[in-house]
Design a protein around this motif. Structure first.
Motif, PDB file in Angstrom:
ATOM      1  N   LEU A   1       0.838  -1.189   0.000  1.00 25.71           N
ATOM      2  CA  LEU A   1       0.000   0.000   0.000  1.00 25.71           C
ATOM      3  C   LEU A   1       0.880   1.249   0.000  1.00 25.71           C
ATOM      4  O   LEU A   1       1.930   1.286   0.627  1.00 25.71           O
ATOM      5  CB  LEU A   1      -0.876   0.047   1.251  1.00 25.71           C
ATOM      6  N   HIS A   2       0.438   2.251  -0.733  1.00 24.10           N
ATOM      7  CA  HIS A   2       1.000   3.593  -0.615  1.00 24.10           C
ATOM      8  C   HIS A   2      -0.199   4.508  -0.487  1.00 24.10           C
ATOM      9  O   HIS A   2      -1.341   4.062  -0.593  1.00 24.10           O
ATOM     10  CB  HIS A   2       1.803   3.966  -1.858  1.00 24.10           C
ATOM     11  N   SER A   3       0.053   5.788  -0.241  1.00 26.88           N
ATOM     12  CA  SER A   3      -1.076   6.692  -0.265  1.00 26.88           C
ATOM     13  C   SER A   3      -0.674   7.961  -0.993  1.00 26.88           C
ATOM     14  O   SER A   3       0.320   8.601  -0.651  1.00 26.88           O
ATOM     15  CB  SER A   3      -1.545   7.004   1.166  1.00 26.88           C
TER      16      SER A   3
ATOM     17  N   ALA B   1       3.373  13.460  -1.722  1.00 25.33           N
ATOM     18  CA  ALA B   1       3.884  12.708  -0.578  1.00 25.33           C
ATOM     19  C   ALA B   1       3.217  11.348  -0.528  1.00 25.33           C
ATOM     20  O   ALA B   1       2.148  11.143  -1.103  1.00 25.33           O
ATOM     21  CB  ALA B   1       3.610  13.474   0.708  1.00 25.33           C
ATOM     22  N   CYS B   2       3.876  10.421   0.172  1.00 28.15           N
ATOM     23  CA  CYS B   2       3.230   9.154   0.459  1.00 28.15           C
ATOM     24  C   CYS B   2       2.762   9.202   1.901  1.00 28.15           C
ATOM     25  O   CYS B   2       3.523   9.570   2.797  1.00 28.15           O
ATOM     26  CB  CYS B   2       4.175   7.978   0.255  1.00 28.15           C
ATOM     27  N   ALA B   3       1.510   8.836   2.131  1.00 27.75           N
ATOM     28  CA  ALA B   3       0.958   8.945   3.475  1.00 27.75           C
ATOM     29  C   ALA B   3       0.643   7.585   4.085  1.00 27.75           C
ATOM     30  O   ALA B   3      -0.009   7.519   5.117  1.00 27.75           O
ATOM     31  CB  ALA B   3      -0.292   9.814   3.464  1.00 27.75           C
ATOM     32  N   GLU B   4       1.073   6.513   3.446  1.00 25.81           N
ATOM     33  CA  GLU B   4       0.803   5.205   4.050  1.00 25.81           C
ATOM     34  C   GLU B   4       2.118   4.467   4.171  1.00 25.81           C
ATOM     35  O   GLU B   4       2.851   4.327   3.184  1.00 25.81           O
ATOM     36  CB  GLU B   4      -0.174   4.406   3.181  1.00 25.81           C
ATOM     37  N   LEU B   5       2.408   3.986   5.370  1.00 24.35           N
ATOM     38  CA  LEU B   5       3.681   3.300   5.610  1.00 24.35           C
ATOM     39  C   LEU B   5       3.883   2.196   4.576  1.00 24.35           C
ATOM     40  O   LEU B   5       3.036   1.318   4.422  1.00 24.35           O
ATOM     41  CB  LEU B   5       3.686   2.708   7.012  1.00 24.35           C
ATOM     42  N   CYS B   6       5.015   2.249   3.851  1.00 30.69           N
ATOM     43  CA  CYS B   6       5.216   1.285   2.779  1.00 30.69           C
ATOM     44  C   CYS B   6       6.575   0.620   2.871  1.00 30.69           C
ATOM     45  O   CYS B   6       7.036  -0.016   1.926  1.00 30.69           O
ATOM     46  CB  CYS B   6       5.037   1.962   1.423  1.00 30.69           C
ATOM     47  N   GLY B   7       7.249   0.788   4.021  1.00 35.26           N
ATOM     48  CA  GLY B   7       8.571   0.195   4.172  1.00 35.26           C
ATOM     49  C   GLY B   7       9.523   1.253   4.698  1.00 35.26           C
ATOM     50  O   GLY B   7       9.126   2.388   4.959  1.00 35.26           O
TER      51      GLY B   7
ATOM     52  N   GLY C   1      11.760   2.980   3.379  1.00 40.23           N
ATOM     53  CA  GLY C   1      11.997   4.162   2.562  1.00 40.23           C
ATOM     54  C   GLY C   1      10.753   5.018   2.378  1.00 40.23           C
ATOM     55  O   GLY C   1      10.744   5.937   1.561  1.00 40.23           O
ATOM     56  N   HIS C   2       9.733   4.735   3.168  1.00 33.48           N
ATOM     57  CA  HIS C   2       8.463   5.449   3.042  1.00 33.48           C
ATOM     58  C   HIS C   2       8.651   6.963   3.087  1.00 33.48           C
ATOM     59  O   HIS C   2       8.071   7.704   2.294  1.00 33.48           O
ATOM     60  CB  HIS C   2       7.541   4.965   4.157  1.00 33.48           C
ATOM     61  N   TYR C   3       9.492   7.402   4.003  1.00 32.42           N
ATOM     62  CA  TYR C   3       9.694   8.845   4.186  1.00 32.42           C
ATOM     63  C   TYR C   3      10.255   9.492   2.924  1.00 32.42           C
ATOM     64  O   TYR C   3      10.159  10.697   2.738  1.00 32.42           O
ATOM     65  CB  TYR C   3      10.653   9.097   5.350  1.00 32.42           C
ATOM     66  N   ASN C   4      10.878   8.675   2.082  1.00 27.66           N
ATOM     67  CA  ASN C   4      11.643   9.196   0.959  1.00 27.66           C
ATOM     68  C   ASN C   4      10.819   9.283  -0.322  1.00 27.66           C
ATOM     69  O   ASN C   4      11.332   9.594  -1.379  1.00 27.66           O
ATOM     70  CB  ASN C   4      12.844   8.280   0.740  1.00 27.66           C
ATOM     71  N   MET C   5       9.527   8.997  -0.238  1.00 20.73           N
ATOM     72  CA  MET C   5       8.710   8.905  -1.449  1.00 20.73           C
ATOM     73  C   MET C   5       8.219  10.252  -1.943  1.00 20.73           C
ATOM     74  O   MET C   5       7.073  10.410  -2.331  1.00 20.73           O
ATOM     75  CB  MET C   5       7.515   7.986  -1.210  1.00 20.73           C
ATOM     76  N   ARG C   6       9.123  11.197  -1.956  1.00 22.88           N
ATOM     77  CA  ARG C   6       8.710  12.521  -2.388  1.00 22.88           C
ATOM     78  C   ARG C   6       8.599  12.555  -3.916  1.00 22.88           C
ATOM     79  O   ARG C   6       9.462  12.032  -4.627  1.00 22.88           O
ATOM     80  CB  ARG C   6       9.753  13.527  -1.912  1.00 22.88           C
TER      81      ARG C   6
HETATM   82 CU   LIG Z   1       4.804   5.239   1.728  1.00 22.61          CU
END
Ligand SMILES: [Cu+2]
Ligand code: HEM
Ligand SMILES: [Cu+2]
Lengths: 630, 292
Positions: free
Chosen positions: B196-198, B231-237, B239-244
């Motif tokens: 999942l991503h958001s 931004a990604c708002a769903e924890l995806c691993g 590197g989630h923070y880096n999904m800019r």
């Molecule tokens: Cu994410």
């Protein structure tokens, strides 16, 4: 009031007797370790959960350090932690994700639930309904002894190469099942603790229904007992669903099923190399894994199952607190609880509605938005009984004679923070408003206002209130007050600004927010929060110190130190196995404070009415009838 | 490490509503005013209940010799404070529903002027965008053709798919920009191939989880040209923070210019089959498979 003190003195002799009565025939192990005495089990829950509180708190502070000073070495411990966790003394992204996962899981499943339900359920139920022990004491013992292994299993994840669970406390698939052994320990751990909950809850229900003292009607039970009763029902109905979901996720991980996994997934980040079961390596590259088997699963199914348990679980965490606060407020306002029956119906309403609102966690999940409308309406309805409770608590202190003991200050703080937590809930309950704030720090603020500000302050209140009955010693009030002020002030300084971050769009669960240009301006605010959080964390040592100090040097507790009405105060100051040294007969409800016909401002449930019960006519007609037939 | 206390305090005194980033979508204003409505109602309830709480704490604090009022409650009062919040909250629910259905119901998605596909991805953490190409028609998607070289699973037998433009944007400090025109109804078909991503566009008040195995419709209409973060708002691993990601909102002309440029640069996804692993490596090394 004088007579109460006299009463207390006169019974001190009994106390030491009660305390030692069973000393000789029970071994140390049976008495203190594998004990079936509900009071010992309650203390074990308290010790274990306070330990986990500090573990979870440490995780939180590591998280906060990273958000305030990303990439900078953690003070004191940064350079002694292993390389798998830190690089140059600062937590790695991978470790950060494990920390936030285990922080949430530990706090919810190993701190709040065991304290609110395990500890108070065990301690209060038999004493407050005037009986000697739980209906099923041995089951009770098992229910505690599942907790330490379950917790430790989860923590062992940190020592795996692939690390502990890192899919959030919500463990959403496909991330959950596609990660490594840490996730497995997480699943097993939750399964075990769920089992423990169910054993405890069945026991609470059996005890409350079958073992009430002579004359104690259901509608004469203190709110704490009512709340625990409804909580037990929620646990028994909800936890099996969690257990099923966990089993399905385990099966997806190891048995090649795909309950939650659609076909043709491309999973496998470089640092996520420990993939199991249904994932197969392709070529020589570790980078790509392709699921070959099964498929056709639905990730959102997990969310439905998880929240079908976990929304009721938030009420599992708060209802006991609401009960405790009701009893503490009435006792220290010296007033009958306002709207006793309304309070009980509100708890029942919350319990029922709690099962039809889970979808409010899933507004943005991709479920049919039509359901969003439905869940928005049911969620809004559930805010109503919460509001009713707030008004009744205010009604309870209205025209009271409020004593500011540590217990009561924590109870009043509960009301204050629960108002804010309830109001922030209304924002998120509105589905369109939730679009923007979902998965931001606004949610984090809400969670902590209801769980730290709400549930934990109520638990503190309960600890100050019942400690004398647990250990036969009074807690130190001035330390108690210090603990309260520091906690309350720094709690608000820590968590209120998180609402602001959330409105600023600051996502939750991110390792380094400052990757985003629009979040860079919030670093000073994050630093402020971190400083407040550190102070908040260290303030909790005051409580630990108070407990240890008072156990050794505390004043000896009288039988009924707060001049309260409910049955636990009829037991000796430090009751032994079997609890009561007199036959308990109940004559009235638990909230007969400041009765106009009495000299003292309380009227215990067990006190026999005078021969001429003119004043009590209204309050106890059924009880009289009952006592005649008994 | 430096900690600027006064800077932090500046934030603490500001009103909550001033924290919203600038809104640049047509329905964003509506969502913001719903938030403001709940906010003002909450502030009012907060002040009323807190005044009562504090007043009672002061007025009824313990005094020697005083006896509390023996009173068990009153049904009329219970009735009143059950009904009042019910009406208030129900009101909030009713006025909320229109904004909700407008932004999320697929029946209410307006006729799109521009349609793109978007996916979040986890191996390297970033976003993938697909534009229909010069022919204006997307190639069919086939699940069993999904691979890291062909993340959308474009059907190799479909002519419409040959010219589809695919942009792969790794997250972090230098994402590859995606462009869209302003004042147009944009429809995003959202999905994922891994977890999942958001898909979160703070300035557009858009947020929707991307769910593997499911294409979800997201729409918006941007009102102001500029450069906005995704931004990604769903924890995806980890590197989630880096999904800019970066979304550039262009005027219609600028958008066409950009599209033409991309078409010239692009190498069709399906014409030159590359081995899976090298494609993934290309993603990881901060370039796009479509631009080389
Ligand atoms: Cu994410
Ligand atoms: C007035 C009553 C309440 C309402 C209307 C309410 C509403 C909500 C909503 C709509 C969400 C989902 C928000 C989102 O993820 O976008 C939420 C999250 C949450 N609520 Fe409440 N809530 C209420 C009371 C409580 C209470 C009493 C507790 C706990 C004791 C609680 C604990 C939580 C937690 C832990 C979450 C976040 C779960 C997560 O995503 O990690 N809430 N609440
Ligand atoms: Cu919920």
């Amino acid at each position: 009031m004088q007579s109460a003190t006299a009463h207390a003195h006169e019974t001190l002799g009994h106390d030491s007797h009660g305390d030692h009565a069973h000393h000789h025939d029970v071994s140390f192990i049976r008495k203190y370790v594998f004990s079936t005495d509900h009071k010992v089990i309650a203390k074990q829950f308290m010790l274990a959960s306070l330990f986990f509180l500090f573990v979870g708190g440490l995780f939180a502070l590591l998280i906060r350090w990273q958000l305030a000073f990303p990439g900078e070495a953690i003070p004191l411990i940064g350079n002694i932690l292993p390389d798998t966790w830190v690089s140059d003394g600062a937590v790695t992204a991978n470790f950060y994700t494990q920390l936030l996962t285990l922080h949430g899981t530990v706090m919810i499943f190993y701190v709040i639930i065991p304290l609110a339900v395990g500890m108070f359920g065990n301690f209060c139920i038999p004493l407050m309904i005037g009986t000697d022990d739980m209906a099923l004491p041995r089951l009770n013992m098992y229910s505690f002894w599942l907790v330490p292994p379950a917790g430790l299993i989860m923590l062992t994840g940190f020592f795996f190469d692939s690390g502990a669970a890192a899919a959030g406390w919500t463990g959403y698939p496909p991330l959950g099942p596609s990660s490594g052994a840490g996730q497995t320990t997480w699943l097993i751990s939750l399964f075990l603790i769920g089992f423990s909950s169910i054993m405890g809850a069945t026991n609470y229900m059996a005890t409350i229904l079958n073992k009430r003292a002579k004359g104690l009607e259901m509608f004469q039970m203190p709110l704490t007992i009512w709340a625990l009763f409804i909580t037990a029902i929620l646990i028994v109905l909800g936890t099996p669903v969690l257990a099923a979901a966990i089993s399905m996720q385990l099966a997806d991980q190891y048995l090649h099923t795909s309950f939650f996994m659609p076909d043709n997934l491309l999973i496998g980040a470089p640092d996520n190399s420990l993939l199991t079961g249904s994932f197969v390596q392709k070529g020589n590259e570790l980078l790509e894994h392709k699921q070959l088997l099964g498929g056709g699963g639905q990730p959102i199914l997990w969310q439905h199952l998880f929240w079908f348990y976990s929304h009721p679980a938030v009420y599992i965490m708060i209802l006991p607190g609401m009960g405790i606060v009701s009893d503490v407020l009435a006792t220290f306002a010296r007033k009958p609880l306002y709207g006793y029956k309304a309070m009980i119906f509100a708890i029942m309403a919350i319990g029922f509605l709690g099962f039809i609102v889970w979808g409010h966690h899933m507004f943005q999940s991709g479920m049919n938005p039509l359901l969003g409308t439905t869940f928005m309406l049911s969620t809004i309805v559930i805010a109503v009984p919460s509001a009713i409770k707030i008004f009744n608590w205010l009604g309870t202190i209205w025209r009271g004679n409020i004593r500011f003991t540590s217990a009561n200050m924590n109870a009043l703080a509960f009301i204050a923070t629960f108002i804010i937590g309830g109001l922030s809930g209304v924002f998120m309950a509105s589905a369109p408003v939730d679009i923007y704030i979902h998965d931001t720090y606004f949610i984090v603020a809400h969670i902590h206002y209801v769980l730290f500000g709400g549930a934990l302050f109520a638990i503190f209140s309960g600890i100050y209130y019942w400690f004398p009955k647990m250990y036969g010693k009074m807690l130190n009030e001035s330390l108690g007050r210090k603990h309260f002020y520091w906690s309350f002030i720094f709690f608000n300084l820590t968590f209120y600004p998180m609402h602001l971050l959330g409105v600023g769009g600051h996502m939750r669960r991110i390792y380094n927010p400052y990757i985003y240009e629009f979040l860079q301006q919030y670093q000073p605010l994050n630093q402020f929060i971190t400083v407040a959080a550190i102070i908040l964390g260290f303030s909790q040592f005051i409580l630990i110190f108070n407990i240890l100090w008072s156990l050794k040097y505390g004043k000896k507790a009288p039988r009924n130190p707060w001049q309260a009405n409910s049955l636990e105060w009829a037991a000796p100051a430090h009751p032994g196995h079997g609890n009561f040294d007199t036959d308990i007969q109940v004559y009235r409800g638990p909230y007969e404070f400041s009765h106009p016909d009495r000299e003292t401002d309380f009227y215990p449930q067990w006190e026999k009415p005078k021969d001429e019960p003119q004043g009590d006519e209204k309050a106890v007609p059924e009880t009289k009838e009952h006592s005649q037939s008994a | 490490m430096s900690f600027d206390f006064s800077k932090a305090m500046e934030w603490a005194y500001k009103d909550m509503l001033t924290f919203f980033p600038e809104n640049v979508s047509t329905f964003g204003g509506e969502l913001d005013s719903l938030f403001a409505m709940v906010y003002y109602a909450s502030v009012a309830i907060f002040f009323i209940t807190y005044s009562i709480l504090i007043a009672f704490i002061i007025m009824y604090r313990h005094q020697e010799g005083r006896k509390a009022y023996y009173y068990h409650g009153n049904n009329l009062a219970e009735f009143t404070w059950t009904l009042l919040p019910t009406f208030l909250f129900a009101g909030i629910g009713l006025v909320s529903d229109d904004a909700w259905t407008k932004s999320k119901y697929s029946q209410r998605v307006p006729n799109p002027d521009v349609t793109i596909d978007v996916m979040g991805f986890q191996s390297g953490f970033g976003w993938q965008f697909r534009y229909p190409g010069p022919d204006g028609v997307f190639g069919n998607k086939v699940r069993n053709q999904i691979s890291s070289a062909n993340p959308f699973g474009i059907d190799s037998n479909d002519v419409h798919g040959k010219d589809d433009l695919v942009i792969i944007s790794p997250g972090g400090a230098r994402p590859v920009e995606a462009h869209l025109p302003i004042n147009k109804n944009v429809l995003v078909n959202l999905s994922s191939n891994d977890v999942l991503h958001s898909f979160f566009l703070p300035n557009f008040r858009v947020k929707q989880d991307a769910v593997p195995g499911q294409w979800i419709k997201v729409w918006f209409n941007g009102t102001k040209a500029g450069r906005y973060e995704i931004a990604c708002a769903e924890l995806c691993g980890s590197g989630h923070y880096n999904m800019r990601g970066l979304l550039i909102m262009d005027s219609h002309q600028d958008y066409d210019v950009w599209l033409d440029q991309q078409y010239k640069l692009q190498k069709p996804v399906l014409s030159a089959p590359v081995s899976d692993s090298s494609a993934v490596a290309a993603v990881a090394s901060d370039t796009t498979t479509t631009k080389n």
